[in-house]
Design a protein around this motif. Sequence first.
Motif, PDB file in Angstrom:
ATOM      1  N   LEU A  81      -0.568   3.406  -8.489  1.00 15.81           N
ATOM      2  CA  LEU A  81      -1.487   4.114  -9.904  1.00 15.81           C
ATOM      3  C   LEU A  81      -1.867   5.760  -9.082  1.00 15.81           C
ATOM      4  O   LEU A  81      -1.282   7.148 -10.530  1.00 15.81           O
ATOM      5  N   ALA A  82      -1.835   6.186  -7.813  1.00 17.57           N
ATOM      6  CA  ALA A  82      -1.947   7.182  -7.252  1.00 17.57           C
ATOM      7  C   ALA A  82      -0.818   8.040  -7.322  1.00 17.57           C
ATOM      8  O   ALA A  82      -1.161   9.335  -7.666  1.00 17.57           O
ATOM      9  N   LEU A  83      -0.061   7.396  -7.005  1.00 13.72           N
ATOM     10  CA  LEU A  83       1.120   8.466  -6.740  1.00 13.72           C
ATOM     11  C   LEU A  83       2.189   8.065  -7.814  1.00 13.72           C
ATOM     12  O   LEU A  83       2.677   9.508  -8.656  1.00 13.72           O
ATOM     13  N   LEU A  84       1.468   7.318  -8.867  1.00 11.28           N
ATOM     14  CA  LEU A  84       2.401   7.817 -10.323  1.00 11.28           C
ATOM     15  C   LEU A  84       1.097   8.792 -10.603  1.00 11.28           C
ATOM     16  O   LEU A  84       2.117   9.855 -11.664  1.00 11.28           O
ATOM     17  N   HIS A  85       0.379   9.121 -10.472  1.00  8.29           N
ATOM     18  CA  HIS A  85      -0.638  10.084 -10.998  1.00  8.29           C
ATOM     19  C   HIS A  85       0.259  11.348 -10.633  1.00  8.29           C
ATOM     20  O   HIS A  85      -0.067  12.967 -11.024  1.00  8.29           O
ATOM     21  N   TRP A  86       0.280  11.452  -8.776  1.00  7.29           N
ATOM     22  CA  TRP A  86       0.857  12.650  -8.259  1.00  7.29           C
ATOM     23  C   TRP A  86       1.941  13.708  -9.093  1.00  7.29           C
ATOM     24  O   TRP A  86       2.476  14.614  -8.652  1.00  7.29           O
ATOM     25  N   ALA A  87       2.914  12.507  -9.723  1.00  4.36           N
ATOM     26  CA  ALA A  87       4.244  12.287 -10.079  1.00  4.36           C
ATOM     27  C   ALA A  87       3.879  13.440 -11.235  1.00  4.36           C
ATOM     28  O   ALA A  87       4.846  14.560 -11.849  1.00  4.36           O
ATOM     29  N   ASP A 114       0.928  -0.729   0.349  1.00  2.71           N
ATOM     30  CA  ASP A 114      -0.004  -0.571   0.114  1.00  2.71           C
ATOM     31  C   ASP A 114       0.839   1.412  -0.128  1.00  2.71           C
ATOM     32  O   ASP A 114       1.497   1.184   0.988  1.00  2.71           O
ATOM     33  N   TYR A 115       1.320   2.507  -1.463  1.00  2.00           N
ATOM     34  CA  TYR A 115       1.933   2.857  -1.281  1.00  2.00           C
ATOM     35  C   TYR A 115       1.424   4.139  -0.636  1.00  2.00           C
ATOM     36  O   TYR A 115       1.950   5.252  -0.483  1.00  2.00           O
ATOM     37  N   ARG A 116      -0.506   4.326  -0.136  1.00  2.00           N
ATOM     38  CA  ARG A 116      -0.646   5.417   0.248  1.00  2.00           C
ATOM     39  C   ARG A 116       0.006   5.176   1.986  1.00  2.00           C
ATOM     40  O   ARG A 116      -0.783   6.331   2.729  1.00  2.00           O
ATOM     41  N   GLY A 117       0.146   4.121   2.571  1.00  2.00           N
ATOM     42  CA  GLY A 117       0.852   4.105   3.530  1.00  2.00           C
ATOM     43  C   GLY A 117       1.989   4.790   4.591  1.00  2.00           C
ATOM     44  O   GLY A 117       2.527   5.451   3.601  1.00  2.00           O
ATOM     45  N   ALA A 157       8.605   4.610   1.117  1.00  2.00           N
ATOM     46  CA  ALA A 157       9.395   5.755   1.198  1.00  2.00           C
ATOM     47  C   ALA A 157       9.573   5.618  -0.094  1.00  2.00           C
ATOM     48  O   ALA A 157      10.215   7.398  -0.556  1.00  2.00           O
ATOM     49  N   PHE A 158      10.360   5.340  -1.221  1.00  2.00           N
ATOM     50  CA  PHE A 158      11.015   5.441  -2.499  1.00  2.00           C
ATOM     51  C   PHE A 158      10.008   6.345  -2.988  1.00  2.00           C
ATOM     52  O   PHE A 158      10.075   7.063  -3.331  1.00  2.00           O
ATOM     53  N   LEU A 159       8.990   5.827  -3.081  1.00  2.00           N
ATOM     54  CA  LEU A 159       7.954   6.737  -4.510  1.00  2.00           C
ATOM     55  C   LEU A 159       7.457   7.268  -4.058  1.00  2.00           C
ATOM     56  O   LEU A 159       6.982   8.382  -4.609  1.00  2.00           O
ATOM     57  N   GLN A 160       6.559   7.235  -2.663  1.00  2.00           N
ATOM     58  CA  GLN A 160       6.416   8.575  -2.066  1.00  2.00           C
ATOM     59  C   GLN A 160       7.217  10.243  -2.507  1.00  2.00           C
ATOM     60  O   GLN A 160       6.811  10.820  -2.658  1.00  2.00           O
ATOM     61  N   THR A 161       8.183   9.152  -2.380  1.00  2.00           N
ATOM     62  CA  THR A 161       9.937  10.713  -2.319  1.00  2.00           C
ATOM     63  C   THR A 161      10.019  10.394  -3.445  1.00  2.00           C
ATOM     64  O   THR A 161       9.674  12.577  -3.710  1.00  2.00           O
ATOM     65  N   VAL A 162       9.923  10.315  -4.577  1.00  2.00           N
ATOM     66  CA  VAL A 162      10.088   9.891  -6.108  1.00  2.00           C
ATOM     67  C   VAL A 162       9.258  10.490  -6.656  1.00  2.00           C
ATOM     68  O   VAL A 162       9.169  11.662  -7.122  1.00  2.00           O
TER      69      VAL A 162
END
Length: 396
Positions: free
Chosen positions: A378-384, A311-314, A328-333
């Motif tokens: 996918l939600a984090l990719l959209h954030w990027a 869960d990359y929202r977690g 931590a990687f995906l949220q940060t990048v």
Amino acid sequence: MTIHTTTSTDGRGRPTRGRLRRIATVVTAVCAGVTALALAVPTTASATPATTSGTSVSAARHGHDAGPDARLDARLDPTRFHGVNWADPRDNYVNGPVVLSGLSTSDDYRTTYRKADRVIREFRKDLGADTVRLPVNPYSVGTTWWNSYRAVIDAARHRDVKVVLGYWEGSDASKDGKVDDPAAWWGMWDTLTRTYSHDSGVFFEPMNEPFGYAPADWVQLATTWVQRYTAQGIPRDRVFVSGTGYNDHVDAICAAPALDGTYVSQHYYGYWGTRNAAEWKADFESRLGDQACSNRTVLDEFGVPMTTGLDYRGSATTGNADADNSVAFLQTVTTVARERHLGAVYWPGLRTDDTYSLETVRGSGSNLSLRVTNDSGLALLHWAWGEGRRAPFAVR
């Protein structure tokens, strides 16, 4: 940088120690120059050496920011590229034709087009992607398979999806971070640039991950490529010049005046280290150079496991080191990509049996459809990509 979860990772989905040692060794190696390769360039190509004094973008570039080269860079907008990679299940490093997941060399143009159109449509519908990055090599371009493979490019362009064509070298002994066969390489690019010269939605990446070249040698080779094809009418803003090593540092490219006006491609992966969010941020930004460099940079490979249920929202402080590192990687990048206005092209959107794949194939033959493997990723990719006003995770 390709992830082989079935052959090159341990039981927890992390790369084996041998893989990490090989990456570290190759990235730090200072390799021989490109004299032989330069000699193989057809006589119509001009080669003016580009000099760099180190890795500081500010010191090398800012002295000419007010000139015509700065105006070239002002035309660039990396945030145009919201995309994914579509890859060969065996790896794009192959001593043979690249055959994307879901395709077959037995398919003719029409069949390949139908399959590709379904995949591209799903990238559009499921992911919101407007860019697809595809591999090319001399085994695929100008060959029998090329008659079918170009249907993938056509299908993408007919759906108004931008295409980035990147050269991958061969596998095994051929995989040394250098162009395998210079004459075949130039011939391939002659064909590609001639075929798509008038299509502004097709972009060219001379080489993926040129880790076999010392930075100055890679800058020289990239300069030769740019000079050759811009002289033939390819605009600089349709060229992606890879960062040095495994595309993991872009300073030397941004510091080279001869490469002004081109995009710069950056790669970055979560398995390159184990860090918390602050450490990932510091490491990533150290590889990006200054904001002037970021204004040209497309992160056209980055990835983490997507099929393992993370869960990359977690939170990235659960105590599970592997999971926390990926989160931590995906949220940060994705946050840095958004803040620095980078383009972002995820690895991979589709690759069979790759735990990093953001989609998986359902159906077979021409009846293909895709399914998203991780909604939080996918939600984090959209954030990027700059979508939304609030991060899809708790900012700490």
